[in-house]
Scaffold this motif. Structure first.
Motif, short mmCIF file in Angstrom:
data_model
loop_
_atom_site.label_atom_id
_atom_site.label_comp_id
_atom_site.label_asym_id
_atom_site.label_seq_id
_atom_site.Cartn_x
_atom_site.Cartn_y
_atom_site.Cartn_z
N LEU A 1 0.83 -1.22 0.00
CA LEU A 1 0.00 0.00 0.00
C LEU A 1 0.86 1.26 0.00
CD1 LEU A 1 -2.71 -1.28 2.52
CD2 LEU A 1 -3.07 -0.79 0.08
N THR A 2 1.98 1.22 0.74
CA THR A 2 2.87 2.40 0.76
C THR A 2 3.47 2.61 -0.64
OG1 THR A 2 3.43 1.80 3.03
CG2 THR A 2 4.80 3.46 2.01
N ALA A 3 3.89 1.52 -1.26
CA ALA A 3 4.47 1.63 -2.61
C ALA A 3 3.42 2.11 -3.61
CB ALA A 3 5.02 0.27 -3.04
N LEU A 4 2.19 1.66 -3.43
CA LEU A 4 1.13 2.10 -4.33
C LEU A 4 0.92 3.61 -4.22
CD1 LEU A 4 -1.21 1.22 -6.27
CD2 LEU A 4 -2.66 1.15 -4.23
N ALA A 5 0.93 4.12 -2.96
CA ALA A 5 0.77 5.57 -2.76
C ALA A 5 1.89 6.31 -3.50
CB ALA A 5 0.79 5.90 -1.27
N VAL A 6 3.12 5.81 -3.36
CA VAL A 6 4.27 6.45 -4.02
C VAL A 6 4.05 6.49 -5.53
CG1 VAL A 6 6.72 6.11 -4.60
CG2 VAL A 6 5.95 5.80 -2.24
N MET A 7 3.70 5.34 -6.10
CA MET A 7 3.61 5.25 -7.56
C MET A 7 2.46 6.10 -8.11
SD MET A 7 6.17 3.50 -8.33
CE MET A 7 6.03 3.06 -10.05
N MET A 8 1.30 6.03 -7.46
CA MET A 8 0.14 6.75 -8.00
C MET A 8 0.35 8.26 -7.92
SD MET A 8 -1.77 4.31 -9.02
CE MET A 8 -3.27 5.04 -9.56
N VAL A 9 0.93 8.71 -6.82
CA VAL A 9 1.12 10.15 -6.63
C VAL A 9 2.19 10.68 -7.57
CG1 VAL A 9 2.11 11.78 -4.97
CG2 VAL A 9 0.26 10.30 -4.28
N SER A 10 3.26 9.90 -7.80
CA SER A 10 4.33 10.46 -8.64
C SER A 10 4.06 10.28 -10.13
CB SER A 10 5.71 9.91 -8.24
OG SER A 10 5.66 8.57 -7.98
N ALA A 11 3.28 9.25 -10.51
CA ALA A 11 3.11 9.02 -11.95
C ALA A 11 1.87 9.69 -12.54
CB ALA A 11 3.05 7.51 -12.23
N PHE A 12 0.82 9.87 -11.73
CA PHE A 12 -0.46 10.29 -12.32
C PHE A 12 -1.09 11.49 -11.64
CE2 PHE A 12 -0.36 5.55 -12.79
CZ PHE A 12 -0.16 5.53 -14.17
N ASP A 13 -1.94 12.19 -12.41
CA ASP A 13 -2.96 13.06 -11.82
C ASP A 13 -4.23 12.22 -11.82
OD1 ASP A 13 -1.52 15.41 -11.31
OD2 ASP A 13 -1.45 15.81 -13.47
N LEU A 14 -4.98 12.30 -10.72
CA LEU A 14 -6.13 11.41 -10.54
C LEU A 14 -7.41 12.24 -10.49
CD1 LEU A 14 -4.39 9.50 -7.61
CD2 LEU A 14 -4.61 8.64 -9.94
N ILE A 15 -8.42 11.79 -11.22
CA ILE A 15 -9.68 12.54 -11.25
C ILE A 15 -10.79 11.66 -10.67
CG2 ILE A 15 -11.35 13.74 -12.80
CD1 ILE A 15 -8.31 13.19 -14.52
N PRO A 16 -11.45 12.13 -9.57
CA PRO A 16 -12.51 11.30 -8.96
C PRO A 16 -13.79 11.33 -9.80
CG PRO A 16 -12.38 13.42 -7.84
CD PRO A 16 -11.30 13.44 -8.89
N GLU A 17 -14.44 10.20 -9.94
CA GLU A 17 -15.68 10.15 -10.73
C GLU A 17 -16.85 9.57 -9.93
OE1 GLU A 17 -16.16 11.39 -13.66
OE2 GLU A 17 -14.15 11.73 -14.46
N SER A 18 -16.67 9.39 -8.61
CA SER A 18 -17.78 8.86 -7.81
C SER A 18 -18.22 9.83 -6.73
CB SER A 18 -17.37 7.53 -7.16
OG SER A 18 -17.07 6.57 -8.14
N GLY A 19 -17.82 11.09 -6.87
CA GLY A 19 -18.29 12.11 -5.92
C GLY A 19 -17.43 12.19 -4.68
N GLN A 20 -17.95 12.97 -3.72
CA GLN A 20 -17.19 13.24 -2.48
C GLN A 20 -16.99 11.98 -1.66
OE1 GLN A 20 -19.82 16.16 -0.78
NE2 GLN A 20 -18.10 17.59 -0.65
N VAL A 21 -15.79 11.81 -1.18
CA VAL A 21 -15.46 10.57 -0.48
C VAL A 21 -16.28 10.42 0.81
CG1 VAL A 21 -13.44 11.46 0.75
CG2 VAL A 21 -13.53 9.09 0.14
N GLU A 22 -16.58 11.53 1.48
CA GLU A 22 -17.33 11.45 2.76
C GLU A 22 -18.72 10.87 2.55
OE1 GLU A 22 -16.03 14.26 1.53
OE2 GLU A 22 -14.23 14.45 2.80
N ARG A 23 -19.24 10.97 1.33
CA ARG A 23 -20.61 10.48 1.08
C ARG A 23 -20.65 9.02 0.64
NH1 ARG A 23 -24.50 14.84 -1.05
NH2 ARG A 23 -23.85 16.59 0.22
#
Ligand code: HEM
Length: 438
Positions: A386-408
């Motif tokens: 999970l730590t490595a995944l955080a590293v890779m996703m944050v450094s390689a990509f910009d991420l766009i949410p498509e399911s709305g606000q996480v709190e909901r």
């Protein structure tokens, strides 16, 4: 009249089955002691405080066995570490501990990291596509855990087949886990045939991995002399199922929260880019020194603990923090509720990884991997993934949410935590820095 009879027979079971997480939250949050409930014919006690967790899993553990709920898992897991008890469990636990620790674990983690880097690079080709994180992370964590456990590589077709079978099995167990009687297990219904077929698919792949024994699970071969030939199948199935679904769900929440919270991406990026050289590489040795990425993973596991409940059965009458527990009662311990107790967490529902940097939590208030002798054997592997995944996703990509606000977004409380009914969906675009490094 009928309603009264039903209530007397079923007790709290209908309310629990309709919304297990909501039920546990409503009954336990803010309560200082365990809460007795009646789940159909079963007397049960809900546990969601640090001292009661400690009592059941550590100090008073001899008074509690694995719950009868485990029987529902047997058709899938057989007599593996999760379901076994007594000598069978002890022998397998010792063997797994020695085969899955030290240098062997580090080698497994290294192999899982290799898979992650390769898969992240391939993900770049899916720029702009609508991605379902449960499926994406399910196949990724499946490939990583197979690399770590069997030192084997899966192609995309294999991982899709195994992921699909895992989903069918998970849905089936979620559906049947809390039924008073599971008639489907006795009758050849369509759903039950589908479940059996999913188990066969998993068994076929496991047999293929085991036919060329290498990796930590090969070290369990000697147990066959003592416990018979099924021991390898059962332990391999248990490790595979326990190791992919839990990590997949935590990974899906991790990536979705990154997509929904650009402030957290800004906070993590300097650290992540240092570990990945701004691109697609990752040195496993660097994982130990990434406090922000680690805190991000901890906070995901606090608010979305994949194993949101574990069960035990009282072997004798007992009292926990003033609540009487009759012999035979089911004890439902919920990390989900424990991790949200207002007495132990400031602003418990706020996602704030900084809390793990500012303070070290009470070790009995934060237990995503359980505690005591049956604590998770895959915790180190899962944390590294999970730590490595955080590293890779944050450094390689910009991420766009498509399911709305996480709190909901409300996960479904199944046999483990499931995704919200409408899923967790994102789009990605490859960052300029990562394009240059590639
Ligand atoms: C985020 C990922 C994970 C979470 C949240 C998680 C959580 C847990 C928890 C809470 C337990 C204790 C259950 C109990 O006390 O009854 C457990 C046990 C177990 N876990 Fe994990 N786990 C994860 C990943 C893994 C991985 C990657 C593997 C294997 C590769 C694994 C294999 C097992 C096994 C075999 C047990 C049973 C241990 C025993 O009873 O002796 N888990 N896990």
């Amino acid at each position: 009249m009928l309603a009264k009879i039903k209530e007397a027979l079923m007790g709290d079971l209908p309310a629990f089955a309709a919304d297990p997480i909501g039920f546990v939250e409503t009954r336990t949050l803010g309560q200082p002691a365990p809460v007795p409930v009646q789940l159909g014919p079963k007397k049960a006690v809900l546990v969601a405080t640090p001292s009661a967790f400690r009592h059941v899993l550590v100090d008073g553990r001899d008074r509690y066995g694995k719950g009868s709920e485990q029987a529902r898992l047997r058709p899938l897991l057989g007599d593996g570490l999760i379901t076994a008890s007594g000598d069978r469990w002890k022998a397998a636990r010792d063997a797994v501990k020695s085969s899955f620790g030290g240098a062997s674990l580090q080698q497994g983690i290294g192999m899982a990291m290799g898979v992650l880097c390769q898969e992240t690079a391939m993900l770049a080709a899916r720029e702009g596509e609508l991605l379902d994180l449960h499926a994406l992370m399910g196949e990724l964590t499946m490939k990583m855990v197979v690399a770590a456990l069997f030192h084997a590589r899966m192609d995309t077709q294999q991982s899709a087949a195994v992921y699909g079978a895992g989903v069918v099995a998970h849905e089936r167990l979620t559906e049947t886990m809390w039924r008073a009687i599971d008639l489907d297990m006795l009758l050849p219904t369509r759903k039950h045939r589908r479940f059996k077929s999913a188990i066969r698919t998993l068994e076929t792949h496991i047999a293929a991995f085991l036919s060329n024994p290498c990796g930590p699970l090969a070290a369990l071969t000697p147990l066959q002399q003592q416990f018979g030939p099924a021991v390898l199948r059962d332990e391999a199935m248990t490790m595979l199922v326990a190791g992919f679904e839990t990590t997949a769900m935590a990974a899906a929440w991790l990536v979705y929260i990154l997509a929904a919270r650009p402030d957290l991406v800004d906070w993590l990026r300097p650290e992540a880019e240092g570990a990945s050289n701004g691109g697609w590489g990752l040195d496993p040795a660097r994982l130990r020194d990434l406090p922000r990425c680690k805190a991000m993973v901890q906070e995901v596991l606090r608010l979305y603990p994949s194993t949101w409940w574990v069960a035990r059965q009282a072997l004798t009458d007992d009292v926990i923090d003033g609540t009487s527990v009759p012999k035979g009662a089911t004890i439902l311990l919920s990390p989900w509720a424990l991790h949200r107790q207002p007495a132990h967490w400031a602003e418990p529902s706020v996602f704030n990884p900084q809390r793990f940097i500012d303070t070290v939590p009470d070790k009995f208030a934060f237990v995503p991997f359980g505690m005591g002798p049956r604590t998770c054997v895959g915790a180190q592997l899962a944390l590294a993934e999970l730590t490595a995944l955080a590293v890779m996703m944050v450094s390689a990509f910009d991420l766009i949410p498509e399911s709305g606000q996480v709190e909901r977004l409300r996960p479904v409380g199944g046999v483990t935590l499931g995704p919200p009914t409408r899923g967790l969906k994102i789009r990605i675009s490859t960052r300029k820095a990562a394009r240059i490094a590639a």
